[in-house]
Scaffold this active site. Structure first.
Site, mmCIF file in Angstrom:
data_model
loop_
_atom_site.group_PDB
_atom_site.id
_atom_site.type_symbol
_atom_site.label_atom_id
_atom_site.label_comp_id
_atom_site.label_asym_id
_atom_site.label_seq_id
_atom_site.Cartn_x
_atom_site.Cartn_y
_atom_site.Cartn_z
ATOM 1 N N GLU A 60 -26.330 -28.204 16.490
ATOM 2 C CA GLU A 60 -27.409 -27.592 17.284
ATOM 3 C C GLU A 60 -27.078 -27.419 18.760
ATOM 4 O O GLU A 60 -27.449 -26.409 19.368
ATOM 5 C CB GLU A 60 -28.703 -28.405 17.139
ATOM 6 C CG GLU A 60 -29.420 -28.208 15.809
ATOM 7 C CD GLU A 60 -28.933 -29.120 14.701
ATOM 8 O OE1 GLU A 60 -27.874 -29.765 14.871
ATOM 9 O OE2 GLU A 60 -29.601 -29.194 13.669
ATOM 10 N N GLY B 98 -30.121 -28.243 9.969
ATOM 11 C CA GLY B 98 -31.228 -28.543 9.057
ATOM 12 C C GLY B 98 -30.761 -28.879 7.648
ATOM 13 O O GLY B 98 -31.460 -29.576 6.903
ATOM 14 N N GLU C 296 -29.809 -32.446 7.843
ATOM 15 C CA GLU C 296 -31.081 -33.176 8.019
ATOM 16 C C GLU C 296 -31.835 -33.265 6.690
ATOM 17 O O GLU C 296 -32.438 -34.288 6.374
ATOM 18 C CB GLU C 296 -31.929 -32.484 9.088
ATOM 19 C CG GLU C 296 -31.331 -32.638 10.487
ATOM 20 C CD GLU C 296 -32.073 -31.849 11.543
ATOM 21 O OE1 GLU C 296 -32.123 -30.603 11.414
ATOM 22 O OE2 GLU C 296 -32.597 -32.450 12.486
ATOM 23 N N ALA D 13 -31.074 -24.488 9.558
ATOM 24 C CA ALA D 13 -32.315 -23.732 9.669
ATOM 25 C C ALA D 13 -31.922 -22.273 9.890
ATOM 26 O O ALA D 13 -30.838 -21.994 10.414
ATOM 27 C CB ALA D 13 -33.121 -24.244 10.848
HETATM 28 N N1 COA Z 1 -29.143 -19.148 9.789
HETATM 29 C C1 COA Z 1 -29.186 -17.859 9.440
HETATM 30 N N2 COA Z 1 -28.182 -17.227 8.800
HETATM 31 C C2 COA Z 1 -27.093 -17.964 8.509
HETATM 32 C C3 COA Z 1 -26.974 -19.319 8.853
HETATM 33 C C4 COA Z 1 -28.066 -19.922 9.532
HETATM 34 N N3 COA Z 1 -28.079 -21.214 9.879
HETATM 35 N N4 COA Z 1 -25.764 -19.774 8.443
HETATM 36 C C5 COA Z 1 -25.159 -18.723 7.860
HETATM 37 N N5 COA Z 1 -25.949 -17.633 7.891
HETATM 38 C C6 COA Z 1 -25.664 -16.274 7.373
HETATM 39 C C7 COA Z 1 -24.722 -15.511 8.286
HETATM 40 O O1 COA Z 1 -25.435 -14.932 9.352
HETATM 41 C C8 COA Z 1 -24.162 -14.512 7.312
HETATM 42 O O2 COA Z 1 -25.120 -13.507 7.089
HETATM 43 P P1 COA Z 1 -24.668 -11.931 7.078
HETATM 44 O O3 COA Z 1 -23.686 -11.839 5.939
HETATM 45 O O4 COA Z 1 -25.956 -11.221 6.834
HETATM 46 O O5 COA Z 1 -24.049 -11.679 8.413
HETATM 47 C C9 COA Z 1 -24.053 -15.298 6.018
HETATM 48 O O6 COA Z 1 -24.962 -16.390 6.142
HETATM 49 C C10 COA Z 1 -22.672 -15.860 5.749
HETATM 50 O O7 COA Z 1 -22.281 -16.624 6.870
HETATM 51 P P2 COA Z 1 -20.892 -16.418 7.659
HETATM 52 O O8 COA Z 1 -21.079 -16.948 9.042
HETATM 53 O O9 COA Z 1 -20.438 -15.007 7.517
HETATM 54 O O10 COA Z 1 -19.944 -17.368 6.805
HETATM 55 P P3 COA Z 1 -18.601 -18.077 7.311
HETATM 56 O O11 COA Z 1 -17.957 -18.637 6.086
HETATM 57 O O12 COA Z 1 -17.813 -17.175 8.180
HETATM 58 O O13 COA Z 1 -19.082 -19.294 8.237
HETATM 59 C C11 COA Z 1 -20.486 -21.203 8.797
HETATM 60 C C12 COA Z 1 -19.801 -20.379 7.676
HETATM 61 C C13 COA Z 1 -21.366 -22.239 8.121
HETATM 62 C C14 COA Z 1 -19.418 -21.898 9.652
HETATM 63 C C15 COA Z 1 -21.314 -20.254 9.694
HETATM 64 O O14 COA Z 1 -22.152 -19.477 8.859
HETATM 65 C C16 COA Z 1 -22.207 -20.966 10.688
HETATM 66 O O15 COA Z 1 -21.743 -21.462 11.699
HETATM 67 N N6 COA Z 1 -23.532 -20.983 10.414
HETATM 68 C C17 COA Z 1 -24.495 -21.577 11.320
HETATM 69 C C18 COA Z 1 -24.445 -23.079 11.283
HETATM 70 C C19 COA Z 1 -25.409 -23.673 12.259
HETATM 71 O O16 COA Z 1 -25.266 -23.573 13.466
HETATM 72 N N7 COA Z 1 -26.445 -24.327 11.728
HETATM 73 C C20 COA Z 1 -27.421 -25.015 12.529
HETATM 74 C C21 COA Z 1 -28.599 -24.164 12.723
HETATM 75 S S1 COA Z 1 -29.791 -24.992 13.745
#
Ligand code: COA
Length: 261
Positions: free
Chosen positions: A135, A112, A115, A66
């Site tokens: 989460e 999400g 999910e 999400a």
């Molecule tokens: N919500 C909003 N933005 C998200 C996102 C999310 N769930 N997941 C990734 N993004 C965005 C990042 O903020 C980043 O945006 P920016 O370039 O404007 O800063 C972009 O997507 C790329 O992500 P980044 O974190 O730089 O990539 P990465 O390869 O270093 O890491 C992940 C990949 C998936 C490990 C990392 O993005 C992450 O942990 N995301 C969140 C996962 C999460 O907790 N999901 C559950 C949400 S309830």
């Protein structure tokens, strides 16, 4: 219909719906959830569509969760509405759709995102897929059905561990857990596999498949007797043109050509 956050195309009986926010790793914001609802509704109504394949655009992610930026300052009521509305218009909606939905997981499927994949009827993944419900690392729990569907698919103990550790599993572990049905190469190979399975589904009666989805889902619904649902759906088939065609074709030793009625 034109969309800002997703792509939707139909070809040879397959509707392909792609979440298209690759710069945000296809994170699910409100607008994307609404567009997905609309695309699934349109595809489900289209008589030409026999199978729907859901995937994410880009090479990195199916959906990385999400959109955290959208709910970071929500209060308790806002949060309940977010989860409740999302479950209703997208996650439960997909699960109960009468058209088969295959999730093609092409990278991160987190929160999400996982999910969403779990709400689909089944899942295939590419070797670079990574799945998890992180989460609790954000101080929250899964809110789009993850605490219910993950144990249904992988068992309670594995679900507890995945949720409590907030860790990710790779495609092969997901295969071992039964979270995905098949693992294949990245990119075109993944979509080719999903389309190959879709081709097998399409040969069969779409009305019978609709009844089978209802009966299987009944097993997971509170207060619903799955066996009774099966009896009802089984009986219903006998009043369909597809049943006449299927049985006649078998007895005449020819291939069935189902009218889908
Ligand atoms: N919500 C909003 N933005 C998200 C996102 C999310 N769930 N997941 C990734 N993004 C965005 C990042 O903020 C980043 O945006 P920016 O370039 O404007 O800063 C972009 O997507 C790329 O992500 P980044 O974190 O730089 O990539 P990465 O390869 O270093 O890491 C992940 C990949 C998936 C490990 C990392 O993005 C992450 O942990 N995301 C969140 C996962 C999460 O907790 N999901 C559950 C949400 S309830």
């Amino acid at each position: 219909m034109s969309y800002q956050n997703i792509l939707s195309t139909t070809n040879n009986g397959i509707a392909s719906i792609t979440i298209n926010r690759p710069k945000k790793l296809n994170a699910l914001n409100k607008a994307t959830i609404e567009e997905l609802h609309s695309a699934f509704k349109v595809a489900n109504k289209d008589k030409e569509v026999k199978v729907i394949i859901l995937t994410g655009s880009g090479e990195k992610a199916f959906v990385a969760g999400a959109d955290i930026s959208e709910f970071a300052d929500f209060d308790v009521k806002n949060a309940e509405n977010l989860a409740g509305d999302g479950q209703k218009i997208l996650f439960d909606y997909i699960e109960n759709l009468s058209t088969p939905v295959i999730a093609a997981i092409n990278g991160f499927a987190l929160g999400g995102g996982l999910e969403l994949a779990m709400a689909c009827h089944f899942r295939v993944a590419s070797t670079n897929a990574k799945m998890g419900l992180p989460e609790v690392s954000l101080g929250v729990i899964p809110g789009y059905g993850g605490t219910q569907r993950l144990p249904q698919l992988v068992g309670k103990g594995r679900a507890m561990e995945m949720v409590m550790t907030a860790g990710m599993i790779d495609a092969n572990q997901a295969l071992d857990y039964g979270l995905v049905n098949h693992v294949t190469g990245e990119g075109d190979e993944l979509i080719a596999l999903a389309e190959k399975i879709a081709g097998k589904i399409m040969r069969n009666s779409s009305v019978a498949i609709k009844g089978a989805i209802k009966a299987i889902n009944a097993n997971f619904k509170d207060g619903v007797d799955g066996y009774k649902t099966e009896i009802k759906q089984f009986g219903k088939c006998f009043g369909t043109e597809d049943f006449k065609e299927g049985t006649t074709a078998f007895l005449k030793k020819r291939k069935a050509d189902f009218p889908g009625k």
